[in-house]
Write a protein that holds these residues in place. Structure first.
Motif, PDB file in Angstrom:
ATOM      1  N   ARG A   1       0.838  -1.203   0.000  1.00 32.51           N
ATOM      2  CA  ARG A   1       0.000   0.000   0.000  1.00 32.51           C
ATOM      3  C   ARG A   1       0.871   1.251   0.000  1.00 32.51           C
ATOM      4  NH1 ARG A   1      -5.355   1.330   1.216  1.00 32.51           N
ATOM      5  NH2 ARG A   1      -5.595   3.327   2.275  1.00 32.51           N
ATOM      6  N   GLU A   2       0.593   2.146  -0.951  1.00 33.49           N
ATOM      7  CA  GLU A   2       1.357   3.393  -1.082  1.00 33.49           C
ATOM      8  C   GLU A   2       0.752   4.519  -0.232  1.00 33.49           C
ATOM      9  OE1 GLU A   2       3.833   4.220  -3.739  1.00 33.49           O
ATOM     10  OE2 GLU A   2       4.148   2.089  -4.060  1.00 33.49           O
ATOM     11  N   ARG A   3      -0.570   4.519  -0.114  1.00 33.12           N
ATOM     12  CA  ARG A   3      -1.237   5.575   0.624  1.00 33.12           C
ATOM     13  C   ARG A   3      -0.968   5.429   2.115  1.00 33.12           C
ATOM     14  NH1 ARG A   3      -7.125   4.935  -1.429  1.00 33.12           N
ATOM     15  NH2 ARG A   3      -7.486   6.025   0.511  1.00 33.12           N
ATOM     16  N   LEU A   4      -0.866   6.551   2.794  1.00 31.97           N
ATOM     17  CA  LEU A   4      -0.516   6.536   4.215  1.00 31.97           C
ATOM     18  C   LEU A   4      -1.733   6.438   5.132  1.00 31.97           C
ATOM     19  CD1 LEU A   4       2.319   9.224   4.214  1.00 31.97           C
ATOM     20  CD2 LEU A   4       2.521   6.737   4.078  1.00 31.97           C
ATOM     21  N   ALA A   5      -2.919   6.670   4.588  1.00 34.14           N
ATOM     22  CA  ALA A   5      -4.128   6.600   5.406  1.00 34.14           C
ATOM     23  C   ALA A   5      -4.448   5.150   5.762  1.00 34.14           C
ATOM     24  CB  ALA A   5      -5.301   7.211   4.654  1.00 34.14           C
ATOM     25  N   ARG A   6      -5.163   4.963   6.847  1.00 33.47           N
ATOM     26  CA  ARG A   6      -5.575   3.629   7.293  1.00 33.47           C
ATOM     27  C   ARG A   6      -6.559   3.043   6.288  1.00 33.47           C
ATOM     28  NH1 ARG A   6      -9.957   2.293   9.426  1.00 33.47           N
ATOM     29  NH2 ARG A   6     -10.397   0.719  10.941  1.00 33.47           N
ATOM     30  N   PRO A   7      -6.355   1.791   5.861  1.00 37.04           N
ATOM     31  CA  PRO A   7      -7.299   1.160   4.939  1.00 37.04           C
ATOM     32  C   PRO A   7      -8.658   0.969   5.611  1.00 37.04           C
ATOM     33  CG  PRO A   7      -5.321  -0.184   5.229  1.00 37.04           C
ATOM     34  CD  PRO A   7      -5.240   0.932   6.203  1.00 37.04           C
ATOM     35  N   SER A   8      -9.707   0.926   4.813  1.00 35.13           N
ATOM     36  CA  SER A   8     -11.041   0.794   5.393  1.00 35.13           C
ATOM     37  C   SER A   8     -11.450  -0.654   5.608  1.00 35.13           C
ATOM     38  CB  SER A   8     -12.076   1.499   4.518  1.00 35.13           C
ATOM     39  OG  SER A   8     -12.066   0.934   3.227  1.00 35.13           O
ATOM     40  N   ALA A   9     -10.963  -1.568   4.757  1.00 31.37           N
ATOM     41  CA  ALA A   9     -11.339  -2.978   4.897  1.00 31.37           C
ATOM     42  C   ALA A   9     -10.239  -3.872   4.341  1.00 31.37           C
ATOM     43  CB  ALA A   9     -12.645  -3.259   4.164  1.00 31.37           C
ATOM     44  N   CYS A  10     -10.199  -5.088   4.829  1.00 30.64           N
ATOM     45  CA  CYS A  10      -9.214  -6.073   4.396  1.00 30.64           C
ATOM     46  C   CYS A  10      -9.643  -6.659   3.044  1.00 30.64           C
ATOM     47  CB  CYS A  10      -9.119  -7.185   5.441  1.00 30.64           C
ATOM     48  SG  CYS A  10      -8.033  -8.543   4.967  1.00 30.64           S
ATOM     49  N   PRO A  11      -8.727  -6.734   2.077  1.00 27.43           N
ATOM     50  CA  PRO A  11      -9.093  -7.322   0.784  1.00 27.43           C
ATOM     51  C   PRO A  11      -9.272  -8.838   0.848  1.00 27.43           C
ATOM     52  CG  PRO A  11      -6.778  -6.733   0.799  1.00 27.43           C
ATOM     53  CD  PRO A  11      -7.362  -6.234   2.086  1.00 27.43           C
ATOM     54  N   ARG A  12      -8.700  -9.467   1.856  1.00 22.39           N
ATOM     55  CA  ARG A  12      -8.790 -10.927   1.970  1.00 22.39           C
ATOM     56  C   ARG A  12     -10.091 -11.365   2.634  1.00 22.39           C
ATOM     57  NH1 ARG A  12      -4.328 -13.851   5.357  1.00 22.39           N
ATOM     58  NH2 ARG A  12      -2.965 -13.091   3.726  1.00 22.39           N
ATOM     59  N   CYS A  13     -10.395 -10.806   3.813  1.00 25.70           N
ATOM     60  CA  CYS A  13     -11.567 -11.276   4.568  1.00 25.70           C
ATOM     61  C   CYS A  13     -12.677 -10.226   4.687  1.00 25.70           C
ATOM     62  CB  CYS A  13     -11.145 -11.750   5.952  1.00 25.70           C
ATOM     63  SG  CYS A  13     -10.655 -10.411   7.067  1.00 25.70           S
ATOM     64  N   ARG A  14     -12.438  -9.023   4.200  1.00 26.52           N
ATOM     65  CA  ARG A  14     -13.406  -7.918   4.217  1.00 26.52           C
ATOM     66  C   ARG A  14     -13.690  -7.351   5.611  1.00 26.52           C
ATOM     67  NH1 ARG A  14     -12.354  -6.530  -0.444  1.00 26.52           N
ATOM     68  NH2 ARG A  14     -13.111  -7.796  -2.141  1.00 26.52           N
ATOM     69  N   SER A  15     -12.907  -7.742   6.584  1.00 29.35           N
ATOM     70  CA  SER A  15     -13.082  -7.214   7.923  1.00 29.35           C
ATOM     71  C   SER A  15     -12.689  -5.734   7.943  1.00 29.35           C
ATOM     72  CB  SER A  15     -12.196  -7.980   8.917  1.00 29.35           C
ATOM     73  OG  SER A  15     -12.237  -7.359  10.189  1.00 29.35           O
ATOM     74  N   THR A  16     -13.360  -4.975   8.771  1.00 28.30           N
ATOM     75  CA  THR A  16     -13.009  -3.557   8.916  1.00 28.30           C
ATOM     76  C   THR A  16     -12.191  -3.311  10.185  1.00 28.30           C
ATOM     77  OG1 THR A  16     -15.124  -3.144  10.011  1.00 28.30           O
ATOM     78  CG2 THR A  16     -15.025  -2.746   7.636  1.00 28.30           C
ATOM     79  N   ARG A  17     -11.823  -4.378  10.874  1.00 35.57           N
ATOM     80  CA  ARG A  17     -10.987  -4.270  12.081  1.00 35.57           C
ATOM     81  C   ARG A  17      -9.525  -4.254  11.652  1.00 35.57           C
ATOM     82  NH1 ARG A  17     -11.858  -8.954  15.353  1.00 35.57           N
ATOM     83  NH2 ARG A  17     -10.697  -7.829  16.924  1.00 35.57           N
ATOM     84  N   ILE A  18      -8.993  -3.059  11.439  1.00 33.43           N
ATOM     85  CA  ILE A  18      -7.652  -2.875  10.888  1.00 33.43           C
ATOM     86  C   ILE A  18      -6.774  -2.150  11.901  1.00 33.43           C
ATOM     87  CG2 ILE A  18      -6.324  -1.877   8.981  1.00 33.43           C
ATOM     88  CD1 ILE A  18      -8.290  -3.933   7.974  1.00 33.43           C
ATOM     89  N   ASP A  19      -5.597  -2.717  12.192  1.00 38.21           N
ATOM     90  CA  ASP A  19      -4.593  -1.996  12.979  1.00 38.21           C
ATOM     91  C   ASP A  19      -3.998  -0.935  12.068  1.00 38.21           C
ATOM     92  OD1 ASP A  19      -4.547  -3.001  15.559  1.00 38.21           O
ATOM     93  OD2 ASP A  19      -3.225  -4.665  15.033  1.00 38.21           O
ATOM     94  N   PRO A  20      -3.958   0.328  12.479  1.00 36.66           N
ATOM     95  CA  PRO A  20      -3.469   1.393  11.605  1.00 36.66           C
ATOM     96  C   PRO A  20      -1.957   1.321  11.391  1.00 36.66           C
ATOM     97  CG  PRO A  20      -3.881   2.244  13.796  1.00 36.66           C
ATOM     98  CD  PRO A  20      -4.347   0.810  13.796  1.00 36.66           C
ATOM     99  N   PRO A  21      -1.474   1.979  10.325  1.00 35.25           N
ATOM    100  CA  PRO A  21      -0.028   2.034  10.125  1.00 35.25           C
ATOM    101  C   PRO A  21       0.628   2.866  11.227  1.00 35.25           C
ATOM    102  CG  PRO A  21      -1.155   3.422   8.519  1.00 35.25           C
ATOM    103  CD  PRO A  21      -2.207   2.693   9.290  1.00 35.25           C
ATOM    104  N   VAL A  22       1.898   2.574  11.477  1.00 31.30           N
ATOM    105  CA  VAL A  22       2.673   3.310  12.485  1.00 31.30           C
ATOM    106  C   VAL A  22       3.805   4.019  11.766  1.00 31.30           C
ATOM    107  CG1 VAL A  22       4.091   3.105  14.562  1.00 31.30           C
ATOM    108  CG2 VAL A  22       2.082   1.649  14.278  1.00 31.30           C
ATOM    109  N   PHE A  23       3.981   5.294  12.077  1.00 36.89           N
ATOM    110  CA  PHE A  23       4.973   6.128  11.405  1.00 36.89           C
ATOM    111  C   PHE A  23       6.129   6.432  12.356  1.00 36.89           C
ATOM    112  CE2 PHE A  23       0.686   7.065   9.962  1.00 36.89           C
ATOM    113  CZ  PHE A  23       0.790   6.739   8.623  1.00 36.89           C
ATOM    114  N   ALA A  24       7.339   6.448  11.789  1.00 39.66           N
ATOM    115  CA  ALA A  24       8.524   6.757  12.589  1.00 39.66           C
ATOM    116  C   ALA A  24       9.466   7.617  11.761  1.00 39.66           C
ATOM    117  CB  ALA A  24       9.226   5.479  13.032  1.00 39.66           C
ATOM    118  N   LEU A  25      10.205   8.447  12.424  1.00 37.66           N
ATOM    119  CA  LEU A  25      11.158   9.337  11.785  1.00 37.66           C
ATOM    120  C   LEU A  25      12.544   8.702  11.866  1.00 37.66           C
ATOM    121  CD1 LEU A  25      11.297  12.205  10.557  1.00 37.66           C
ATOM    122  CD2 LEU A  25      11.812  13.023  12.836  1.00 37.66           C
TER     123      LEU A  25
END
Length: 112
Positions: free
Chosen positions: A80-104
């Motif tokens: 995934r190129e976009r930095l926003a949290r995805p809305s749903a899983c492409p595999r199981c369609r669940s919307t329970r997604i752990d968000p990405p974590v950013f670090a410097l």
């Protein structure tokens, strides 16, 4: 009784991206945590991070992203190129997604 207007956000002494960079220097964080630290809306964080990543790259630094993952099936959004949290899983369609974590990653760091 007179109505008191709600207090607005505190006056900004730095730009939004400077505030995000300062928030990232405190340690890795999700968009939600960054929005609290920098005092901006969570939905605006991803857009500002994209610009910050370009600025960091020009200065020799890096914005490292730990990808989001599905809580239900464990799918990781590695490509995934976009930095926003995805809305749903492409595999199981669940919307329970752990968000990405950013670090410097500072200049010259992380290489080797």
């Amino acid at each position: 009784m007179p109505r008191v207007p709600p207090a607005g956000p505190p006056p900004r002494t730095s730009t939004v991206r400077e505030a995000l960079a300062a928030a990232l220097r405190e340690g890795p964080a999700t968009a939600h945590e960054l929005s609290s630290r920098a005092g901006i809306r969570e939905r605006d964080v991803a857009e500002h991070l994209e610009h910050l990543a370009r600025s960091l790259a020009a200065q020799g630094g890096e914005l490292r992203v730990t990808p989001a993952s599905c809580i239900a099936c464990g799918f990781t959004f590695r490509k995934r190129e976009r930095l926003a949290r995805p809305s749903a899983c492409p595999r199981c369609r669940s919307t329970r997604i752990d968000p990405p974590v950013f670090a410097l990653v500072p200049e010259g760091g992380g290489k080797g």
